[in-house]
Write an enzyme that holds these catalytic residues in place. Structure first.
Site, PDB file in Angstrom:
ATOM      1  N   CYS B 422       0.778  -1.222  -0.136  1.00 40.09           N
ATOM      2  CA  CYS B 422       0.049  -0.017  -0.146  1.00 40.09           C
ATOM      3  C   CYS B 422       0.816   1.371  -0.099  1.00 40.09           C
ATOM      4  O   CYS B 422       2.016   1.464  -0.761  1.00 40.09           O
ATOM      5  CB  CYS B 422      -1.020   0.139   1.220  1.00 40.09           C
ATOM      6  SG  CYS B 422      -0.162   0.022   2.837  1.00 40.09           S
ATOM      7  N   ALA B 423       0.844   2.365   0.716  1.00 47.19           N
ATOM      8  CA  ALA B 423       1.705   3.388   0.676  1.00 47.19           C
ATOM      9  C   ALA B 423       2.524   3.240   2.284  1.00 47.19           C
ATOM     10  O   ALA B 423       3.517   3.769   1.960  1.00 47.19           O
ATOM     11  CB  ALA B 423       0.618   4.672   0.882  1.00 47.19           C
TER      12      ALA B 423
END
Lengths: 464, 464
Positions: B422-423
Site C-alpha cells: 500500500c503506501a
C-alpha cells in the site's frame, strides 16, 4: 483480403477479422501452387474457396502461438485438406504433424518458413520468417511478438507472468529488430485486438519503421519497457476458455451455416435455455426489442463482447435485421468457440407477429446534465475501460464495465433512473440490455461520450 | 479531550476519536452546570465520568444526522442519565424525546442550541448553532455540513443520491457561510473520516476561514461543485449497517469492558466461530502470529478496516500485545456495532504456550524490484484507494482493495509469490493476512510505498 507481399514466386494475402483485430495469412509459392496458412480462424471455408479458385494446394497450417482470443483453424484445415499442422514446440497442442523450434524450417514450395522463437506474448511463441530459395528474407509473420507500434500483451497467462514475459518480450523485440529494415512485418494481432494495445489501424509494417517508431524499442531498460508494456486494459472473459480448446485441437466444421427461426422456434430455443443476442444497431434495439435480449451490435467487436458476458457453452439464439447480418454474427461466435448456436430470428418477424417488445430510453449528455444539475436522483454508470475512466469522467458516476453490471445490480437504486454511457453508445448498449435483464426498468441509454459533457461547459473529473 | 470554546458561561470540549476521524462535543453552561453532548459515541462512560468530575448535569444528547459511520451514543446516554435525546425531524430515529426542525431551539442552561437544516451529507442533517442568552452566536456544530476545507460526502445513501445531496449541500454551504466570519465551526467529521475527503488534520475552523479557503465555497456553479465534491473514495462496508441501528436506537452498555482469554479459551472462541483479529503492529504480526488471524494494527483506523472485512455480527476474538491495546480495540469495535466480542488473547501467551505460529515474508521495494527485473514470476497487488492507484502504480500490478482480495484469490497463481503493498505497510498488512486466510502461502508484505519504487529510478504508471 489484401495482397501484402507480391514478389515472384511469393504471394501473401492478409485476411483481416476486424472484430478480433486479427489477421490470418495465406502464403503461396506461385511456382508450385503450394500454400501455407498462418494463424487461420476456424471458418476455413474461406481459405479453401480462395485456394480452389486460384488452384493452390494448402500444404501447411501454422500457428504462431497458443491463441487466447480465437479457436485456431489449424485442426479443421488439416482435417479438410490433409495439410501439415505445425505449431511451436512445447505449446502442448495435440494432434499436430510438426512441432517447430527456433531455426526449424517448413517448406512452402521452393520457399521456407523459418521459425524464430519469440517469447513475450506467450512463452512458446514463434515468428515465421519467409525466405526464398536463396535464403533471402521476404516477410516476417510476427504473430504477437511484433505488432504495429507495440507487441502483444504479456499478462494473458495471469498477472504472475507479466514480468517474466515482458523480460522475454524485450529480448525478442531486440532480436527481431536486427532483421533488415525493409523487411515486411505481418502481425497476427493488430488494432482492435484485446491481445494488445495497438493505437494504429495499420496492419502491416516494416522492421525499420518499428525500430524507429515502436515505443517499446525506445525503452532504455526493462523498467521503462514495463512502464509502457505492463499497462493493459481488461480483456474478454472467454479468453480463459481458448487455450484449452486450442490445445485439444479438435477439428470442427469448415463451413459456417445458420438457419432462420420462426417466432415459435425462437420461443422454443429461449425456453430451452438459449440466451437471445440481438446484433442489430442499438438505435433499432432501443426502438423495439425482444424482452430479455442482449444487445451487442454487429458493427463493432461483436464476438468479444458476447464472449465477455456469455459463456461459450451457452446456447445462443440470435436476433438480426437480415440474413447476412445473422451469418456474420454466427461466423464470429463460431470463431471464439460458441458451438450451440440455435439460429436467428428476423426482428421484423417478432414485430409483425405482434409480440410484446421492450424499448430503451435514449438520451443525450445534455438531457442527463439537466437531470443532474436539477438535483434529481439518478445513477450514472460509465462502462468504459479504466484508462478512459481515469482520463476524465462525470462527477459522481459509477465505474463498472458491462460484464460487471450483474454484480452491482442488486445495489442499484431501482426507484430512480440508471443512465449508462460509454464513449460512443456501443458498449453502453450492452450495459443497458444487461441492466434490463437484471430487472432494472428505468434505464437510460446515453449515446454520447464524456466529450459531450465537456462541450456543455461542465468539468470532468480524473481518477488521480 | 480539548477545550475548543471557553467564553463564560460557555465551555465546549471536543472529544476526538481518531480512528473514526470524528469529534463529539460536550457543551456546558457553567452557570447552571447543564451540559449537552453532540454526536456522542456509544461508549458514553467517558462523557459521564467527565461530567461527574466537573459536576455537570447531562441534560441533552443531540445527533446532527443519522450516522453512517458509528453507533450513536444518544440512546445509551438517555438511558443512563434521563437526558433529552434530540434528533433531526424526519430522521426516522426511534425513542427520541424531541425532533428538531430548522429554527427550533433546545436550551442548555441559559444558552440554546438552534437547529439549522443543513442537508447535503444526508437529507435530514441539522447543524446546531450555540447562542447565548442574548442570541449571540458562540459556535456552530456543523456535523458533516461544513468540514475543514470540505463538506461530508454526498453518496453514502447510494450513488443515486449524489447529485440531489450535492445540490442541497451547495445551498447549505452558501447559507452557513453567511454566519459571522469569526464564528467557531466545530465539525463532527474531520481528517481521517471516510465520511469526507478532508485533507487537513485541523478539527476546528471558522466561518471566515472556510469562506476564504474551502474549495467548495469557490465553485462557481453546481457543475464545478460536483467536480470537487462528487469524487470520493470507497468507504467501509459496515457503513451500510449503521443507519438501521441508529434508527432503532436501542440503548447499550455505557461502559466498555473486555476480558483476557487463556489460550484454551481463545481456541474455544475460534472453534465457536469467532474470527481472530490481531491488533498488534504489523512487525509483530509478521514475525509470529496465530495462524488464520487477521492483522489490523491498532495504530491506525482499526475499526474501519475490521468493519470493512468482518460483518459486525461476527464474533471476534482479539489478539493484542497488552491489556490497554485490547481495551482500545474493544472500544473501537463497540463503537461501530460489534456486539459479540469474546475477549482478548495476549500474543505472548500463545508463544509461551508453544503453539504453532505463522510468519509473513517482509520485503522492501528494492527486493520486489529485483525479482521483477530479473523476470521472475510474481503477482503484485496494490491495495490502495483508486485515486492513489491512478496517480502512479507499479507496472503490471493488480489493483484490489484488501476487502476485495477474497474475491480474486481463486484467480491468483499460488505457485509463485504474491506481493502486497500500500503506501505505508498498514493496509497491506491486512491484505497479507487476508490472502493467508485464503490459503495462499507465499505472500510477501512490502512495507514501502510506490515512492520507494520511484526512488530506485523506476517509472510508475498512471491509470490515464
Amino acid at each position: 483480403m489484401t495482397t501484402v507481399v507480391d514478389s515472384r514466386p511469393a504471394l501473401v494475402e492478409q485476411w483481416v477479422a476486424t472484430e478480433l483485430g486479427n489477421s490470418s495469412y495465406v502464403v503461396v509459392d506461385r511456382n508450385s501452387g503450394d500454400a501455407a496458412v498462418i494463424d487461420p480462424l476456424c471458418d476455413v471455408d474461406r481459405y479453401l474457396a480462395a485456394a480452389r479458385a486460384s488452384g493452390w494446394r494448402v500444404a501447411a497450417s501454422l500457428d504462431t502461438h497458443v491463441h487466447n482470443d480465437f479457436v485456431s483453424g489449424g485442426p479443421t484445415l488439416r482435417a479438410a485438406t490433409g495439410c501439415v499442422f505445425a505449431v511451436p514446440d512445447s505449446s502442448g497442442i495435440a494432434g499436430v504433424d510438426r512441432t517447430l523450434r527456433g531455426g526449424d524450417e517448413l517448406a512452402v514450395g521452393s520457399m521456407s518458413l523459418r521459425a524464430i522463437h519469440s517469447p513475450g506474448h506467450t512463452p512458446e511463441h514463434l515468428s515465421y520468417l519467409l525466405v526464398d530459395a536463396d535464403g533471402t528474407p521476404l516477410a516476417l509473420f510476427s504473430g504477437g511478438a511484433l505488432m504495429v507500434g507495440t507487441m502483444a500483451r504479456p499478462d494473458l497467462l495471469g498477472p504472475s507472468w507479466t514480468y517474466a514475459l515482458s523480460r522475454m518480450g524485450r529480448e525478442t523485440l531486440q532480436q527481431l529488430l536486427t532483421l533488415p529494415d525493409a523487411l515486411s512485418v505481418l502481425p497476427t494481432h493488430g488494432g482492435g485486438s484485446f491481445c494488445g494495445s495497438a493505437t494504429s489501424n495499420a496492419r502491416v509494417t516494416t522492421v525499420g519503421a518499428e525500430r524507429r517508431d515502436n515505443p517499446l524499442a525506445q525503452a532504455r531498460d526493462l523498467a521503462h519497457f514495463l512502464a509502457i508494456h505492463a499497462k493493459q486494459g481488461r480483456y474478454p472473459a472467454y479468453y480463459a476458455r481458448m487455450a484449452p480448446i486450442n490445445r485439444a485441437a479438435e477439428p470442427g466444421a469448415a463451413t459456417v451455416t445458420t438457419s432462420q427461426l420462426s417466432v415459435a422456434a425462437f420461443d422454443d430455443a429461449v425456453a430451452g435455455g438459449a440466451i437471445a443476442v440481438d446484433c442489430r444497431a442499438y438505435a433499432d434495439f432501443d426502438a423495439a426489442h425482444v424482452p430479455g435480449s442482449l444487445n451487442v451490435p454487429g458493427d463493432g467487436p461483436f464476438s468479444a463482447w458476447v464472449g465477455w458476458v456469455v459463456d461459450i457453452g451457452t446456447p445462443v439464439a440470435l436476433v438480426a435485421a437480415s440474413e447476412p447480418a445473422a451469418e456474420e454474427a454466427t461466423r464470429q461466435l463460431r470463431r471464439i468457440g460458441f458451438h450451440d448456436l440455435r439460429g436467428w430470428l428476423d426482428a421484423h418477424d417478432w414485430i409483425a407477429d405482434g409480440r410484446a417488445t421492450a424499448t430503451v430510453v435514449r438520451c443525450t449528455m445534455g438531457d442527463l446534465a439537466e437531470r443532474i444539475l436539477d438535483g434529481e436522483h439518478v445513477t450514472v454508470i460509465d462502462v468504459r475501460q479504466e484508462n478512459e475512466w481515469a482520463q476524465g469522467h462525470l462527477p459522481g458516476a459509477v465505474h463498472a464495465l458491462a460484464p460487471d453490471l450483474p454484480g452491482i445490480a442488486a445495489r442499484l437504486d431501482r426507484r430512480e433512473p440508471v443512465a449508462v454511457h460509454c464513449a460512443t453508445g456501443y458498449r453502453s448498449a450492452l450495459g443497458v440490455s444487461m441492466l434490463l435483464r437484471e430487472g432494472i426498468d428505468d434505464v437510460w441509454h446515453v449515446s454520447e461520450g464524456v466529450e459531450a459533457w465537456s462541450a456543455l461547459g461542465y468539468p470532468l473529473v480524473t481518477s488521480a
